[in-house]
Design a protein around this motif. Sequence first.
Motif, short mmCIF file in Angstrom:
data_model
loop_
_atom_site.label_atom_id
_atom_site.label_comp_id
_atom_site.label_asym_id
_atom_site.label_seq_id
_atom_site.Cartn_x
_atom_site.Cartn_y
_atom_site.Cartn_z
N LEU A 33 0.80 -1.17 0.07
CA LEU A 33 -0.09 0.05 0.01
C LEU A 33 0.82 1.21 -0.07
O LEU A 33 1.95 1.08 0.28
CB LEU A 33 -0.80 -0.13 1.13
CG LEU A 33 -1.87 -1.21 1.63
CD1 LEU A 33 -2.45 -1.14 2.71
CD2 LEU A 33 -2.75 -1.56 0.34
N GLY A 34 0.17 2.43 -0.44
CA GLY A 34 0.85 3.65 -0.56
C GLY A 34 0.46 4.46 -1.18
O GLY A 34 -0.39 4.37 -2.16
N PRO A 35 0.66 5.80 -1.23
CA PRO A 35 0.23 6.82 -2.03
C PRO A 35 0.66 6.91 -3.44
O PRO A 35 1.71 6.26 -3.57
CB PRO A 35 0.31 8.49 -1.21
CG PRO A 35 1.81 7.87 -0.38
CD PRO A 35 1.55 6.39 -0.11
N ASN A 36 0.24 7.90 -4.23
CA ASN A 36 0.74 7.87 -5.42
C ASN A 36 2.29 8.52 -5.41
O ASN A 36 2.47 9.36 -4.38
CB ASN A 36 0.02 8.94 -6.28
CG ASN A 36 -1.43 8.19 -6.77
OD1 ASN A 36 -1.52 7.21 -7.04
ND2 ASN A 36 -2.42 9.25 -6.87
N GLY A 37 3.09 7.74 -5.95
CA GLY A 37 4.44 8.33 -6.04
C GLY A 37 5.29 7.65 -4.93
O GLY A 37 6.39 8.15 -4.72
N ALA A 38 4.85 6.75 -4.30
CA ALA A 38 5.56 6.14 -3.16
C ALA A 38 6.40 5.14 -3.54
O ALA A 38 7.37 4.97 -2.82
CB ALA A 38 4.32 5.31 -2.24
N GLY A 39 6.40 4.61 -4.75
CA GLY A 39 7.44 3.96 -5.35
C GLY A 39 6.90 2.40 -5.58
O GLY A 39 7.59 1.46 -5.85
N LYS A 40 5.55 2.15 -5.38
CA LYS A 40 4.94 0.71 -5.53
C LYS A 40 5.27 0.19 -6.80
O LYS A 40 5.57 -0.94 -6.95
CB LYS A 40 3.69 0.73 -5.15
CG LYS A 40 3.13 1.63 -3.82
CD LYS A 40 1.79 1.47 -3.61
CE LYS A 40 0.85 2.33 -4.61
NZ LYS A 40 0.91 3.51 -4.59
N SER A 41 4.79 0.80 -7.81
CA SER A 41 5.22 0.15 -9.25
C SER A 41 6.81 0.05 -9.52
O SER A 41 6.94 -1.07 -10.08
CB SER A 41 4.60 1.19 -10.32
OG SER A 41 2.99 1.15 -10.16
N SER A 42 7.61 0.89 -9.07
CA SER A 42 8.95 0.78 -9.14
C SER A 42 9.34 -0.52 -8.36
O SER A 42 10.32 -1.03 -9.00
CB SER A 42 9.72 2.16 -8.70
OG SER A 42 9.44 3.05 -9.46
N LEU A 43 8.88 -0.93 -7.31
CA LEU A 43 9.21 -1.95 -6.74
C LEU A 43 8.88 -3.48 -7.46
O LEU A 43 9.51 -4.18 -7.92
CB LEU A 43 8.57 -1.98 -5.34
CG LEU A 43 9.10 -3.03 -4.17
CD1 LEU A 43 9.07 -2.57 -2.95
CD2 LEU A 43 8.52 -4.33 -4.42
N LEU A 44 7.68 -3.39 -8.16
CA LEU A 44 7.25 -4.32 -8.72
C LEU A 44 8.05 -4.56 -10.31
O LEU A 44 8.45 -5.50 -10.69
CB LEU A 44 5.56 -4.34 -9.38
CG LEU A 44 4.64 -4.33 -8.17
CD1 LEU A 44 3.14 -4.85 -8.96
CD2 LEU A 44 5.01 -5.37 -7.28
N ARG A 45 8.38 -3.28 -10.52
CA ARG A 45 9.40 -3.53 -11.87
C ARG A 45 10.66 -3.88 -11.81
O ARG A 45 11.27 -4.58 -12.54
CB ARG A 45 9.21 -2.14 -12.58
CG ARG A 45 7.98 -1.59 -13.05
CD ARG A 45 8.12 -0.25 -13.69
NE ARG A 45 6.68 0.28 -14.20
CZ ARG A 45 5.89 1.54 -14.02
NH1 ARG A 45 6.73 2.24 -13.12
NH2 ARG A 45 4.89 1.64 -14.31
N SER A 46 11.07 -3.59 -10.42
CA SER A 46 12.37 -3.98 -10.14
C SER A 46 12.61 -5.52 -10.04
O SER A 46 13.32 -6.13 -10.52
CB SER A 46 12.81 -3.53 -8.75
OG SER A 46 12.89 -2.16 -8.70
N ILE A 47 11.32 -6.08 -9.36
CA ILE A 47 11.63 -7.82 -9.32
C ILE A 47 11.35 -8.28 -10.72
O ILE A 47 11.65 -9.39 -10.74
CB ILE A 47 10.22 -7.95 -8.40
CG1 ILE A 47 10.12 -7.48 -6.93
CG2 ILE A 47 9.97 -9.46 -8.55
CD1 ILE A 47 8.89 -7.57 -6.32
#
Length: 250
Positions: A33-47
């Motif tokens: 969970l997290g607000p917009n811009g928190a880095g959530k999608s970046s974390l998935l893209r890293s994986i």
Amino acid sequence: MLEISNLNVHYTATHAIRGVDMSIAENEVVCLLGPNGAGKSSLLRSISQLVPYEGTIEFDGETIDNRPPAFLSRVGLIHVPEGRHVFPTLSVHENLQIGAHARGSRPALYSYDDVYDLFPALTRMRKRQGFALSGGEQQMVALGRALVAAPRLLLLDEPSLGLAPSVVATVYRALSEIAGRTTILVVEQNTSDALALARRGYVLAEGRVVMNGESSALTDRKAVLASYLGQTDIDVGDVGEDRLPPMTEK
């Protein structure tokens, strides 16, 4: 199943992910969970090895740093990105067949019939092309294609984004049916449904993990959770304080 250690992601001058540690056990469902811009999608893209990073990512006990995305799909790490991304000129069933191609020689976990059972609305649309589908129908196809690919770890990025409440209910009903059979990491801003589905959760803010713990513990601390997410109307139920499992705040 998944172990992330000291993950950092930079975009030019932006430090999107800052020293994140995370773990997911086999057949566990975890929400991020997290607000917009928190880095959530970046974390998935890293994986999924779609963006460069510093740190270590292990999948099923093996380091996958710098492995090509095609290799990851062959070993069962399946990513459903935000925005659905169905093939517009292929039919619903042909889109599902793409998932079988991504599976390679691994045994199937979910058949085409399983997908149509999970999403009955797609049954009458088997021959309809992707461009003619609604946003909700596209999301069902994207999820079905991922299931046909036999995911050992399913990464879902905002599966409820922009969908009507009835479609969100269909999507999460399907996810609840596969939970326990498939390891899932789901990124969501739909806090209530995500915490109801997942056993554990992480809260990301400004690229850092600021809270993590059992979903029931996060649910009980909804005022704190709302402050991190920038929301004032979170309604995720109540859990008695004497029943709370351990939770970490950083």
